[in-house]
Design an enzyme around this catalytic site. Structure first.
Site, PDB file in Angstrom:
ATOM      1  CG  HIS A  37      37.381  34.599  36.367  1.00  0.00           C
ATOM      2  ND1 HIS A  37      36.778  34.447  37.595  1.00  0.00           N
ATOM      3  CD2 HIS A  37      36.388  34.929  35.503  1.00  0.00           C
ATOM      4  CE1 HIS A  37      35.487  34.692  37.480  1.00  0.00           C
ATOM      5  NE2 HIS A  37      35.217  34.972  36.233  1.00  0.00           N
ATOM      6  CD  GLN A  61      26.008  39.248  31.771  1.00  0.00           C
ATOM      7  OE1 GLN A  61      26.724  39.930  31.049  1.00  0.00           O
ATOM      8  NE2 GLN A  61      26.404  38.056  32.188  1.00  0.00           N
ATOM      9  CE  LYS A 149      30.511  28.469  35.601  1.00  0.00           C
ATOM     10  NZ  LYS A 149      29.049  28.665  35.476  1.00  0.00           N
ATOM     11  CD  GLN A 153      29.071  34.104  28.584  1.00  0.00           C
ATOM     12  OE1 GLN A 153      28.211  34.684  29.223  1.00  0.00           O
ATOM     13  NE2 GLN A 153      30.306  33.935  29.048  1.00  0.00           N
ATOM     14  CB  SER A 186      31.557  34.506  40.492  1.00  0.00           C
ATOM     15  OG  SER A 186      32.627  34.667  39.603  1.00  0.00           O
ATOM     16  NE  ARG A 187      24.704  34.141  39.458  1.00  0.00           N
ATOM     17  CZ  ARG A 187      24.797  34.538  38.183  1.00  0.00           C
ATOM     18  NH1 ARG A 187      25.417  33.781  37.302  1.00  0.00           N
ATOM     19  NH2 ARG A 187      24.267  35.685  37.793  1.00  0.00           N
TER      20      ARG A 187
END
Ligand code: PAF
Length: 268
Positions: A37, A61, A149, A153, A186-187
């Site tokens: 980010h 989402q 990534k 999207q 983030s995961r």
């Protein structure tokens, strides 16, 4: 740094920039900010006079069985990180700012949103397209930045702004990886130490496909052999249409326990 919590203040701040003739980069996020980010923010600072980051975990989402409730929320840390790199504003929308008539998706993008992620997470791109359109209309930035990534999207968002006539330049930024090549996400914090050792094989195996050392089905088998629990897809596609021809990008989605990882690479 301005911490903006309602739409009236967002409009006031935005109008102030317009009056001064200043440009604005926008980085939409769901928080739990990492160096990926921050690299978007740094690029945003190069592109425009100001950067605004939004932090909003978008319910539309996530499917009901997915991790909306447990998605990492680290707002105080996120604000500090943004302050430290010189962001001008962070916007923390509340649910009614974005979905005044209830949290539902109302944009569908044909074609690019349908294969791969669209097949395995059918609700996902309608939710992303809807929230990004609403965020963009409220912020009205000069440019908006998204990481590669989430490669599919990025293409869905490019098509969405065209379809919805939103006047903004969409910029994609390269994937940030850790010292072992794992794409930052983030995961990743969901991964145990043991799972992490498997996770770092993903980029290596995709690299072998990109270098023509492995075909798709051998790569899928290898992912399972090194310890991934499930492979949703590991496939070579066209990077704009996600059709089979002409192939120039390898993309994969894999599972380690409850954690789903995605990654992709250009084919040289
Ligand atoms: O990539 C993300 O973090 C999200 O999908 C986005 C673009 C912020 C929309 O909620």
């Amino acid at each position: 740094m301005h911490v903006i919590k309602n739409i009236d203040n967002l409009r006031l701040w935005r109008d102030g920039l317009k009056e001064k003739g200043e440009t604005l980069s926008f980085v939409p996020t769901m928080g739990a900010l990492h160096d990926g980010h921050l690299s978007l923010v740094k690029e945003g600072l190069k592109q425009c006079d100001n950067v605004i980051v939004s932090i909003f975990v978008n319910p539309t989402q996530f499917a009901p069985h997915e991790d909306f409730d447990s998605y990492p929320r680290t707002i105080e840390d996120d604000i500090k990180k943004l302050q430290n790199i010189g962001v001008q504003a962070v916007w923390l929308p509340n649910i009614d700012d974005i979905y005044p008539n209830g949290a539902q998706s109302d944009i569908h993008i044909d074609g690019v949103s349908e294969p791969l992620e669209g097949e395995f997470r059918p609700h996902f791109f309608d939710g992303v397209a809807t929230v990004v359109a609403r965020l963009l209309r409220l912020v009205n930035p000069t440019v908006a930045l998204f990481g590669e990534k989430d490669f599919q999207q990025l293409q869905v968002i490019k098509k969405m702004v065209h379809q919805e006539n939103i006047d903004v330049e969409i910029i994609g930024a390269p994937i940030m990886r850790d010292e072992n090549g794992l794409a930052l996400s983030s995961r990743n914090i969901y991964l145990s130490a043991e799972e992490y050792k498997t996770a770092i094989q993903l980029n290596k195996i995709l690299g072998e496909v990109a270098n023509d050392q492995l075909d798709e089905s051998s790569a899928t088998q290898k992912l399972l052999n090194v310890g991934f629990d499930k492979v949703d897809y590991c496939t070579v596609r066209n990077s704009e249409t996600f059709e089979l021809e002409p192939p120039n990008r390898v993309l994969a989605a894999v599972w380690l326990g409850e954690t789903r990882l995605i990654d992709n690479m250009a084919i040289r």
